[in-house]
Design a protein around this motif. Structure first.
Motif, PDB file in Angstrom:
ATOM      1  N   GLN A  62       9.836 -15.200  31.330  1.00 16.08           N
ATOM      2  CA  GLN A  62       9.439 -16.181  30.319  1.00 16.08           C
ATOM      3  C   GLN A  62       9.807 -15.700  28.925  1.00 16.08           C
ATOM      4  O   GLN A  62      10.299 -16.470  28.090  1.00 16.08           O
ATOM      5  CB  GLN A  62       7.933 -16.429  30.403  1.00 16.08           C
ATOM      6  N   GLY A  63       9.565 -14.413  28.682  1.00 16.01           N
ATOM      7  CA  GLY A  63       9.835 -13.858  27.357  1.00 16.01           C
ATOM      8  C   GLY A  63      11.296 -13.872  26.973  1.00 16.01           C
ATOM      9  O   GLY A  63      11.642 -14.122  25.817  1.00 16.01           O
ATOM     10  N   ILE A  64      12.192 -13.615  27.938  1.00 16.72           N
ATOM     11  CA  ILE A  64      13.614 -13.587  27.605  1.00 16.72           C
ATOM     12  C   ILE A  64      14.217 -14.991  27.527  1.00 16.72           C
ATOM     13  O   ILE A  64      15.172 -15.226  26.779  1.00 16.72           O
ATOM     14  CB  ILE A  64      14.413 -12.715  28.599  1.00 16.72           C
ATOM     15  N   LEU A  65      13.661 -15.939  28.286  1.00 17.18           N
ATOM     16  CA  LEU A  65      14.212 -17.297  28.291  1.00 17.18           C
ATOM     17  C   LEU A  65      13.737 -18.135  27.109  1.00 17.18           C
ATOM     18  O   LEU A  65      14.470 -18.991  26.619  1.00 17.18           O
ATOM     19  CB  LEU A  65      13.864 -18.008  29.596  1.00 17.18           C
ATOM     20  N   PHE A  66      12.512 -17.890  26.659  1.00 25.02           N
ATOM     21  CA  PHE A  66      11.929 -18.723  25.611  1.00 25.02           C
ATOM     22  C   PHE A  66      12.780 -18.767  24.339  1.00 25.02           C
ATOM     23  O   PHE A  66      13.092 -19.858  23.839  1.00 25.02           O
ATOM     24  CB  PHE A  66      10.505 -18.251  25.284  1.00 25.02           C
ATOM     25  N   PRO A  67      13.202 -17.628  23.771  1.00 26.65           N
ATOM     26  CA  PRO A  67      14.022 -17.692  22.551  1.00 26.65           C
ATOM     27  C   PRO A  67      15.372 -18.358  22.780  1.00 26.65           C
ATOM     28  O   PRO A  67      15.881 -19.055  21.893  1.00 26.65           O
ATOM     29  CB  PRO A  67      14.196 -16.208  22.162  1.00 26.65           C
ATOM     30  N   ILE A  68      15.964 -18.141  23.962  1.00 30.79           N
ATOM     31  CA  ILE A  68      17.270 -18.741  24.256  1.00 30.79           C
ATOM     32  C   ILE A  68      17.176 -20.257  24.254  1.00 30.79           C
ATOM     33  O   ILE A  68      18.013 -20.952  23.663  1.00 30.79           O
ATOM     34  CB  ILE A  68      17.793 -18.233  25.618  1.00 30.79           C
ATOM     35  N   ILE A  69      16.151 -20.781  24.913  1.00 33.52           N
ATOM     36  CA  ILE A  69      15.970 -22.239  24.982  1.00 33.52           C
ATOM     37  C   ILE A  69      15.614 -22.810  23.612  1.00 33.52           C
ATOM     38  O   ILE A  69      16.177 -23.822  23.186  1.00 33.52           O
ATOM     39  CB  ILE A  69      14.874 -22.584  26.009  1.00 33.52           C
ATOM     40  N   LEU A  70      14.710 -22.146  22.909  1.00 31.85           N
ATOM     41  CA  LEU A  70      14.235 -22.652  21.628  1.00 31.85           C
ATOM     42  C   LEU A  70      15.333 -22.669  20.566  1.00 31.85           C
ATOM     43  O   LEU A  70      15.407 -23.598  19.757  1.00 31.85           O
ATOM     44  CB  LEU A  70      13.060 -21.797  21.141  1.00 31.85           C
ATOM     45  N   LEU A  71      16.207 -21.664  20.589  1.00 26.75           N
ATOM     46  CA  LEU A  71      17.197 -21.505  19.513  1.00 26.75           C
ATOM     47  C   LEU A  71      18.587 -21.996  19.890  1.00 26.75           C
ATOM     48  O   LEU A  71      19.534 -21.825  19.111  1.00 26.75           O
ATOM     49  CB  LEU A  71      17.277 -20.028  19.107  1.00 26.75           C
ATOM     50  N   PHE A  72      18.716 -22.636  21.049  1.00 28.83           N
ATOM     51  CA  PHE A  72      20.045 -23.058  21.496  1.00 28.83           C
ATOM     52  C   PHE A  72      20.708 -24.022  20.520  1.00 28.83           C
ATOM     53  O   PHE A  72      21.906 -23.922  20.234  1.00 28.83           O
ATOM     54  CB  PHE A  72      19.969 -23.703  22.884  1.00 28.83           C
ATOM     55  N   LEU A  73      19.938 -24.963  19.991  1.00 29.18           N
ATOM     56  CA  LEU A  73      20.516 -25.955  19.077  1.00 29.18           C
ATOM     57  C   LEU A  73      21.054 -25.276  17.813  1.00 29.18           C
ATOM     58  O   LEU A  73      22.132 -25.633  17.330  1.00 29.18           O
ATOM     59  CB  LEU A  73      19.475 -27.014  18.696  1.00 29.18           C
ATOM     60  N   LEU A  74      20.318 -24.302  17.288  1.00 27.03           N
ATOM     61  CA  LEU A  74      20.794 -23.574  16.108  1.00 27.03           C
ATOM     62  C   LEU A  74      22.067 -22.794  16.417  1.00 27.03           C
ATOM     63  O   LEU A  74      22.969 -22.691  15.589  1.00 27.03           O
ATOM     64  CB  LEU A  74      19.708 -22.627  15.596  1.00 27.03           C
ATOM     65  N   PHE A  75      22.146 -22.269  17.635  1.00 28.15           N
ATOM     66  CA  PHE A  75      23.364 -21.563  18.039  1.00 28.15           C
ATOM     67  C   PHE A  75      24.534 -22.534  18.156  1.00 28.15           C
ATOM     68  O   PHE A  75      25.653 -22.234  17.725  1.00 28.15           O
ATOM     69  CB  PHE A  75      23.147 -20.841  19.377  1.00 28.15           C
ATOM     70  N   TYR A  76      24.274 -23.704  18.715  1.00 23.31           N
ATOM     71  CA  TYR A  76      25.317 -24.719  18.854  1.00 23.31           C
ATOM     72  C   TYR A  76      25.878 -25.118  17.494  1.00 23.31           C
ATOM     73  O   TYR A  76      27.083 -25.352  17.354  1.00 23.31           O
ATOM     74  CB  TYR A  76      24.761 -25.950  19.569  1.00 23.31           C
ATOM     75  N   CYS A  77      25.013 -25.162  16.503  1.00 22.60           N
ATOM     76  CA  CYS A  77      25.430 -25.518  15.137  1.00 22.60           C
ATOM     77  C   CYS A  77      25.975 -24.310  14.373  1.00 22.60           C
ATOM     78  O   CYS A  77      26.319 -24.432  13.202  1.00 22.60           O
ATOM     79  CB  CYS A  77      24.256 -26.112  14.362  1.00 22.60           C
ATOM     80  N   ARG A  78      26.048 -23.161  15.023  1.00 21.35           N
ATOM     81  CA  ARG A  78      26.523 -21.930  14.410  1.00 21.35           C
ATOM     82  C   ARG A  78      25.666 -21.513  13.214  1.00 21.35           C
ATOM     83  O   ARG A  78      26.161 -20.926  12.252  1.00 21.35           O
ATOM     84  CB  ARG A  78      27.991 -22.062  13.995  1.00 21.35           C
TER      85      ARG A  78
END
Length: 199
Positions: A62-78
């Motif tokens: 849960q701990g490793i997946l939570f930031p990835i899911i939450l911040l994916f949109l910001l990563f997509y927008c670079r």
């Protein structure tokens, strides 16, 4: 504030060491090596499994997946780098979801502080505001989400962008973890880190 007080001393120092290495790599090469992230994942998995058993491995996941899911949109927008997200993910595997939320929130403050320091250093507030306005203007025109640097394509100077528009967010993450872990003692450490920036 003591976001990760339940982590034992040895695990904490391993995590802190990895974060310091990450900042050094980010500062020097503008990237964070995957081996460092994998080492953090391993430390988190071992810690959670030893102390909490099977449920600990679930906490780790849960701990490793939570930031990835939450911040994916910001990563997509670079707007945030993959390395920064992986750092949050690595920390989350050790500290758990609730603590990583606190650390991510505090890192926003330190990220904003770093941004202000860079703007003051390069005196580029006007150009950065124009950059942001151009980005949102292109989103409205094209009616879709765009990478943050796409509107500068053709005129974009990578070295200048890195020098004047890029902050090492790994530093903000490190500062947030230190603050959450050590509270008032962390303030003294943060002063040393700020001096490291040569401001």
């Amino acid at each position: 504030m003591n976001c990760i007080s339940e982590i034992n001393t040895i695990t904490w120092y391993f995590l802190l060491s990895l974060l310091i290495f990450a900042v050094c790599y980010d500062w020097k090469d503008y990237c964070i090596p995957n081996w460092l992230i994998y080492a953090g994942y391993g430390i988190g998995f071992i810690y959670q499994s030893i102390f909490f058993g099977l449920i600990g491995s679930i906490f780790w996941l849960q701990g490793i997946l939570f930031p990835i899911i939450l911040l994916f949109l910001l990563f997509y927008c670079r707007m945030i780098g993959a390395g920064d997200i992986k750092l949050f993910s690595m920390i989350g595997g050790v500290s758990g979801v609730y603590s990583i939320i606190d650390i991510m929130t505090v890192s926003l403050f330190f990220g904003a502080l770093l941004s202000v320091m860079f703007i003051l250093r390069y005196r580029n507030l006007r150009s950065r505001l124009q950059y942001v306005l151009a980005y949102f203007s292109n989103i409205v025109k094209q009616k879709r989400i765009l990478p943050y640097v796409q509107q500068m394509r053709g005129k974009w100077n990578r070295k200048k962008h890195i020098k004047e528009g890029h902050i090492h967010y790994s530093m903000a993450i490190l500062c947030a973890v230190i603050y959450c872990q050590w509270g008032n003692l962390g303030n003294s450490i943060l002063k040393i880190l700020i001096k490291f920036l040569n401001f």
